[in-house]
Scaffold this motif. Structure first.
Motif, short mmCIF file in Angstrom:
data_model
loop_
_atom_site.label_atom_id
_atom_site.label_comp_id
_atom_site.label_asym_id
_atom_site.label_seq_id
_atom_site.Cartn_x
_atom_site.Cartn_y
_atom_site.Cartn_z
N SER A 25 13.04 49.24 43.93
CA SER A 25 12.73 50.66 44.09
C SER A 25 12.57 51.04 45.55
O SER A 25 12.78 52.20 45.93
N HIS A 26 12.19 50.09 46.42
CA HIS A 26 11.95 50.38 47.83
C HIS A 26 13.19 50.14 48.70
O HIS A 26 13.11 50.25 49.92
N TYR A 27 14.32 49.83 48.09
CA TYR A 27 15.54 49.56 48.86
C TYR A 27 16.48 50.77 48.94
O TYR A 27 17.54 50.68 49.55
N GLY A 28 16.13 51.87 48.32
CA GLY A 28 16.97 53.06 48.39
C GLY A 28 18.31 52.84 47.71
O GLY A 28 18.42 52.13 46.70
N SER B 210 20.28 49.62 46.28
CA SER B 210 20.14 49.03 44.94
C SER B 210 21.39 49.22 44.10
O SER B 210 21.55 48.59 43.05
N LYS C 198 17.12 52.60 54.32
CA LYS C 198 15.91 52.03 53.70
C LYS C 198 16.03 50.52 53.56
O LYS C 198 15.05 49.80 53.70
N GLN D 185 15.08 48.95 56.72
CA GLN D 185 13.64 49.05 56.99
C GLN D 185 12.85 47.98 56.23
O GLN D 185 11.79 47.56 56.68
N VAL D 186 13.39 47.54 55.10
CA VAL D 186 12.67 46.58 54.26
C VAL D 186 13.07 45.14 54.58
O VAL D 186 12.22 44.26 54.69
N GLN E 171 10.84 37.25 55.46
CA GLN E 171 10.24 38.38 54.75
C GLN E 171 8.72 38.33 54.75
O GLN E 171 8.07 39.28 54.33
#
Length: 811
Positions: free
Chosen positions: A433-436, A439, A475, A478-479, A513
């Motif tokens: 969900s946080h990868y924009g 995904s 995104k 950013q991750v 990570q």
């Protein structure tokens, strides 16, 4: 301290010293000290001794090919003056070094076919390409972080003996060396079959050029009239071409070191010639590309990487990325399709590896997005233990490429399927969900699971470059935390079955990570190989914030509620769903302006007199016309190539002059993608519509129009503009074409086809009408476009370099 200790101390300090340098002079001094150079001079040639010339740089961002191109400029100049050339040439910087024999390149320079630049540092792209293509097999390169001692020993031995110490043949590189030998030597041996290659290979490498190290080998290297040949089963087999033999043995040392010889001979039955044609359709990654990948891994991870790393390829297909690996017991190979495992067993591919079926994007993923191997119990216990214990793991992968929102799902790796919803995996659903928008991509899903499962893995991945610089992957960047170690790009045409022309990257990353301060991708520098995997230079790819992209430079006017006709071409209404069918206050045109990279600019930069039905554009009004003209021109002036495919357009970084703005406007008005037009009687959505052309740069009187133009906006707008010589020439020749159009009347068929039912026609209508007249043979005189095309080309050539100089694209 004895001599050996002193040498060891020198070997240990060069790379450390280079990390502290502040200038090119510091780099030179570090190498001079480490190599113990005594008699040297500094000048145009950075370091010059009687044995060797050095070209030096104070960063590691320049490729060896680029540095050798500069150095060979000086060599060519010395040759032209009849001056002495040293036996060796070397290039050095803070990260790497390379050396070659001058004798290997002098015949090439003697041809005098290279188009050199104004100076050594300002070499031309043609010079870089020509030099790169020639020298690739002649120089020996060293990554100083891992091969510092070999470099210093090589240079000292070269100075002392006049020879470059060649690459040793070892168990780690045996597969690669054998495949190169087959290509360069084996295929040139007359009268033998592929089944004989392994025997002949060992006969060759176990001979020092005079005496064989193993007399019991049933094949023999012999010399016929001082030229190499082979004796097999009592028959003499000569080489059809000797050049490959010479080039091969310019790279490698023979015989292998004594401690390796027995082991290498014990493996001779496993060296089956790998004929790419026999694997067509089964192997997605060509073996010559794999060869380049293994060379790159040895460069960035060290010569013993195959021994030091466990390798997991979770998209192995039928094993093409692993066939060149020399330590199969260190391999874990998993694939989605169990049939791939059957193929590997039948072909005895990597028999000592751990091979298993595994659905990497669905298996062992819990509903909360964590990993639980107990869900399937498919993952081998030894691999689970290695992950848990934090052992050095290299993920070597050519993953599937498919995008959920893309109808053209092109498979790079094994296992990709062309189907709707291809990216709807368990991993994407619960853990990304946080990868924009990343995904949607299968290859970034693989990277996301690796980050979750093996957060400090080293990753070597084949893929497109979008995760490095595409706006939709902001995104993701950013991750995802990773340090770039090195890599290359190769033409997509090197891969069977891929459509289009674009770069495929092989990039090596050290991920972390777990770090609090994540390492973000800023820019990467890569070697470049053509579709035949020959070196042609270097290139940089940049990650810049989305707010710096050109597609957000202009503030897009809002739509109003006035309904207008949506178009799919200059005078053709939209036939499918219209995403936009309203106008904007003061609007005079609409620009379809799609994705922000060069790849899409050719098809997605178009002017219309009414909205483009597919949207993805903006309204043009008198206030933003100057920006619109620049955006249009910048996006279309630079032609797409396979290599600049993903380069992003940026906002300008230098002042834009009025001349540049006006030049762009004139260039846009006479572009083939200016589809502004006027027409009555267009039918859409049960109604009849008209469109008006606001982009005619002339008055009715100037072009002898028979009727009034509904809009004189552009003629008035240009009235007080001072035009450059080039823009004025385009306007003058364009006016002649407008006059030629109004000098004749087209036949009914052409008038109906191009909607020539009004006087204020657009450039699209006018030029096509004139071409149809020329093709018809019904008119006494042809209308020539030559003078216009010459003028337009001159304006194009003036503007093209400014795209880079003003910062719209990075070089």
């Amino acid at each position: 301290m004895n001599t050996s200790d002193q040498l060891d101390n020198l070997l240990m300090t060069l790379y450390a010293d280079l990390q502290q340098v502040r200038s090119e002079e510091d780099v030179k001094d570090a190498y001079i000290n480490a190599l113990g150079l005594k008699s040297y001079t500094k000048g145009l040639i950075d370091i010059q001794t009687k044995e060797i010339w050095f070209e030096a740089k104070d960063t590691g961002k320049h490729s060896s090919y680029a540095m050798f191109t500069q150095l060979l400029h000086y060599v060519q100049d010395a040759l032209n003056k009849g001056e002495r050339i040293p036996p060796f040439l070397a290039v050095i910087d803070t990260e790497k070094a390379a050396v070659m024999k001058s004798a290997d390149v002098l015949p090439f320079l003697a041809k005098k076919t290279i188009k050199w630049g104004k100076s050594a540092s300002k070499y031309t792209p043609e010079a870089l390409e020509a030099v790169s293509a020639y020298i690739g097999t002649y120089f020996v390169s060293f990554r100083l972080a891992t091969h510092e001692d070999e470099f210093i020993a090589t240079i000292k031995a070269a100075i002392q003996t006049g020879e470059i110490i060649r690459i040793q043949i070892t168990p780690d590189n045996l597969k690669q060396v054998f495949d190169k030998w087959v290509t360069m030597i084996g295929t040139e041996i007359e009268g033998v079959s592929a089944d004989d290659y392994a025997l002949l290979f060992f006969a060759d490498i176990m001979n020092d050029g005079t005496v064989s190290s193993y007399q019991e080998i049933p094949a023999k290297l012999i010399f016929v009239k001082n030229k190499p040949a082979f004796m097999l089963d009592g028959k003499v087999c000569e080489l059809g071409n000797k050049e490959g033999y010479r080039r091969f043995w310019a790279i490698y040392h023979r015989p292998p070191q004594e401690e390796h010889r027995n082991y290498l001979l014990e493996r001779r039955d496993s060296l089956i010639p790998l004929n790419e044609r026999s694997f067509k359709g089964a192997y997605y990654t060509p073996l010559n590309v794999v060869d380049r990948a293994y060379n790159k891994l040895a460069e960035v991870l060290g010569k013993n990487w195959q021994k030091n790393y466990l390798v997991w390829d979770m998209c192995c297909g039928v094993g093409n990325l692993e066939v060149k690996h020399s330590n199969h017991r260190n391999l874990f190979m998993s694939t989605l399709d169990v049939a791939d495992i059957d193929v590997m067993r039948a072909t005895k591919t990597c028999v000592a590896a751990t091979r298993f079926q595994y659905d990497y994007l669905n298996d062992d993923i819990t509903d909360d997005g964590s990993i639980d191997y107990g869900l399937t119990n498919k993952l081998p216990q030894s691999l689970r233990d290695a992950i848990r214990e934090g052992k050095k793991i290299l993920v070597l992968i050519n993953p599937p490429y498919a995008e959920a929102t893309n109808a053209d799902n092109t498979a790079i790796g094994a296992g990709a399927k062309n189907k709707t919803g291809v990216a709807k995996t368990k991993l994407a659903a619960v853990a990304m969900s946080h990868y924009g928008k990343a995904s949607n991509e299968l290859f970034t899903q693989c990277l996301a699971r690796i980050a979750l499962e093996i957060p400090t893995a080293t990753i070597a991945i084949f893929s497109k470059l979008k995760y490095v610089n595409a706006p939709n992957f902001e995104k993701f960047r950013q991750v995802w935390s990773a340090e770039y170690l090195g890599g290359f790009v190769v033409h997509s045409k090197a891969f069977d079955g891929l459509k289009g022309n674009f770069p495929i990257g092989f990039l090596v990353w050290k991920t972390n990570q777990t770090a609090k301060n994540k390492k973000s991708i800023t820019e990467i520098s890569v070697e470049v190989f053509d579709k035949k995997t020959q070196p042609i230079g270097e290139k940089k790819f940049y990650h810049l914030p989305n707010e710096r992209f050109l597609n957000v430079w202009l503030k897009r006017p809002r739509a109003n509620k006035v309904e207008v006709i949506p178009l799919k071409n200059a005078i053709v209404p939209t036939t499918g769903k219209a995403w936009i069918s309203t106008w904007s206050d003061k609007a005079i045109a609409y620009m379809y302006c799609g994705v922000n990279d060069i790849q899409h600019a050719t098809q997605q930069t178009v002017l219309f007199s009414s909205p483009y039905g597919g949207g993805n554009g903006f309204y043009i009004n008198p206030d933003n016309l100057w920006q619109a003209a620049i955006i249009f021109s910048v996006r279309r002036l630079i032609k797409p190539t396979w290599l600049n495919d993903r380069d992003q357009f940026l906002q300008p970084t230098a002042e834009l002059t009025d001349e540049f703005k006006n030049d762009c406007l004139i260039w846009m008005l006479f572009s083939g993608s200016n589809l502004t037009a006027s027409a009555d009687g267009l039918e859409w959505n049960g109604k009849t519509w008209s469109i008006v052309n606001h982009f005619i740069p002339f008055t009715e009187q100037e072009v002898n129009a028979p009727e009034r133009f509904e809009s004189n906006f552009m003629a008035n707008y240009l009235q007080d503009k001072v035009q450059s010589i080039e823009a004025a020439a385009v306007l003058a020749e364009g006016k002649k074409l407008w006059q030629a159009y109004f000098a004749q009347i087209d036949n009914h068929t052409v008038r109906r086809e191009l909607k020539l039912n009004r006087a204020d026609v657009g450039w699209y209508q006018l030029r096509n009408a004139l071409k149809k007249r020329n093709d018809s043979g019904d008119y006494d005189a042809l209308v020539s476009f030559t003078a216009f095309e010459v003028a337009y080309k001159a304006l194009s050539e003036k503007l093209q370099p400014l795209v880079y100089e003003l910062g719209f694209l990075k070089r």
